[in-house]
Design an enzyme around this catalytic site. Structure first.
Site, short mmCIF file in Angstrom:
data_model
loop_
_atom_site.label_atom_id
_atom_site.label_comp_id
_atom_site.label_asym_id
_atom_site.label_seq_id
_atom_site.Cartn_x
_atom_site.Cartn_y
_atom_site.Cartn_z
N PHE A 226 35.13 39.17 25.45
CA PHE A 226 34.75 38.62 26.76
C PHE A 226 33.42 39.17 27.28
O PHE A 226 32.95 38.74 28.31
CB PHE A 226 35.88 38.71 27.79
CG PHE A 226 36.61 40.02 27.96
CD1 PHE A 226 35.95 41.23 28.02
CD2 PHE A 226 38.00 40.01 28.13
CE1 PHE A 226 36.64 42.41 28.21
CE2 PHE A 226 38.71 41.20 28.33
CZ PHE A 226 38.03 42.40 28.37
N HIS A 244 40.71 46.20 35.98
CA HIS A 244 40.88 47.63 36.30
C HIS A 244 40.57 48.54 35.11
O HIS A 244 40.50 49.75 35.26
CB HIS A 244 42.28 47.90 36.89
CG HIS A 244 43.37 48.06 35.87
ND1 HIS A 244 44.48 48.85 36.07
CD2 HIS A 244 43.54 47.50 34.63
CE1 HIS A 244 45.27 48.80 35.01
NE2 HIS A 244 44.74 47.99 34.13
#
Ligand SMILES: C[S@@+](CC[C@H](N)C(=O)[O-])C[C@H]1O[C@@H](n2cnc3c(N)ncnc32)[C@H](O)[C@@H]1O
Length: 339
Positions: A226, A244
């Protein structure tokens, strides 16, 4: 809490030992062996242990409230001990085994250095980033994926309550692990199709898991980095428990790639534990604050407030978020592409 402050803090200081005691009991199969009450000798036979030494472990597990001793010196599982069985729906055992891996514990050993510098320490301590270590160790990777997947049910509940997906056609789950959340959403929404995009080894596990769940005709998994690009084609994008893991610059880089993959009318659902979401119990917050430190030592990353997530979103081409009313420990932030 004990009335004696030294004893109370001493108990906290023993925390790492207790983690390892749980790990050992899981690895030995103590909890799984106790379908019925067993004496130490019988338990030693099933777990291939030294009886007098197993008796010492079992005694301490009784002190922790995980086992109890009944008639004829036979040990039984308590409700707490049952949560560590392989077949317990919470899959807590996967989390215990994942968290108790030595590289993770070694990184925690450098928490003070992380606090001094504000950076992650896993790579410095273990010689490679956490994701690379997982990719190189299939058993650790499988355990990690299982530990993540255990919370999919609560994620699915949160997503379904947060937004109406009845018109959604294709949901693309970025960093979707082995596809447990996607599978739950597809089971709830029979006309939905879905794709998991994750690292190659994880995507392969997701593909197999989705097929095994009988969803092979509606779901697939594609390998993706990604930081390079995210697959196009979803009208709903989810990114759960991923941001996170990354510092702000990295999280923005991921979100920009998600934005680039999305059409103007697609929507993004960020599923995380939002620090200032309403209605959090003390226990939930205490857990999130510890996970925040775990994110620090592993990745130099953090848990965030809604405003902090909005900072990432607006820097990446999205609107600020709408935070859905919480229905589980997971929060859903919905955002739309801008422009
Ligand atoms: C904390 S897990 C969350 C998995 C899942 N979404 C969940 O909520 O259980 C983070 C996921 O990000 C994936 N990931 C890490 N680096 C990645 C990359 N560069 N490209 C794609 N996926 C990545 C991991 O393989 C892992 O599945």
């Amino acid at each position: 809490m004990n009335d004696d402050p030294v004893r109370s803090v001493l108990w906290m200081a023993r925390g790492a030992w207790i983690t390892m005691e749980l790990r050992a009991a899981c690895e030995l199969g103590v909890f799984d062996a106790l379908d019925d009450p067993l004496t130490v000798d019988a338990l030693a036979e099933v777990t291939h242990s030294d009886p007098p030494t197993l008796a010492r472990l079992v005694r301490s597990l009784v002190d922790l409230g995980l086992l109890t001793v009944g008639d004829h010196a036979a040990y039984e599982l308590t409700v707490l001990g049952a949560t560590l069985r392989e077949d317990h729906p919470s899959r807590l055992r996967d989390l215990v085994l994942m968290q108790a891996t030595l590289p993770n514990l070694a990184a925690w050993g450098a928490l003070d250095a992380a606090v001094r510098t504000g950076s992650g320490v896993f790579e410095q301590v273990n010689g490679m980033p956490s994701w690379e270590r997982l990719a190189r160790d299939p058993e650790a990777q499988r355990r990690f994926n299982a530990a993540m997947a255990r919370r999919a049910g609560a994620q699915v509940t949160a997503v379904l309550a947060a937004t109406d997906l009845s018109d959604a056609l294709t949901l693309l789950d970025v960093g979707g692990g082995r596809g447990a959340m996607l599978a739950g959403l597809l089971e709830a929404l029979p006309s939905l199709k879905g794709v998991v995009a994750d690292q190659p080894g994880v995507a392969a596990e997701a593909e197999a898991a989705l097929a095994e769940a009988g969803l092979g005709d509606r779901a697939s998994a594609v390998p993706c980095d990604f930081f390079t690009s995210v697959p196009e084609g979803g009208d709903v994008y989810t990114i759960a428990n991923v941001l996170h893991d990354w510092d702000d610059a990295e999280a923005v880089a991921i979100l920009r790639n998600v934005r680039a993959a999305m059409s103007h009318d697609a929507r993004l659902l960020v599923v995380e534990h939002v620090l200032d979401a309403p209605g959090r119990s003390f226990e939930e917050l205490r857990d999130i604050h510890l996970v925040d430190l775990h994110m620090l030592v592993l990745f130099g990353a953090r848990e965030r407030t809604q405003a902090e997530y909005d900072g990432l979103l607006t820097a990446s081409g999205f609107t600020a978020s709408r935070l859905a009313d919480p229905v589980s420990e997971w929060n859903v932030l919905e955002a739309r592409p801008v422009g």
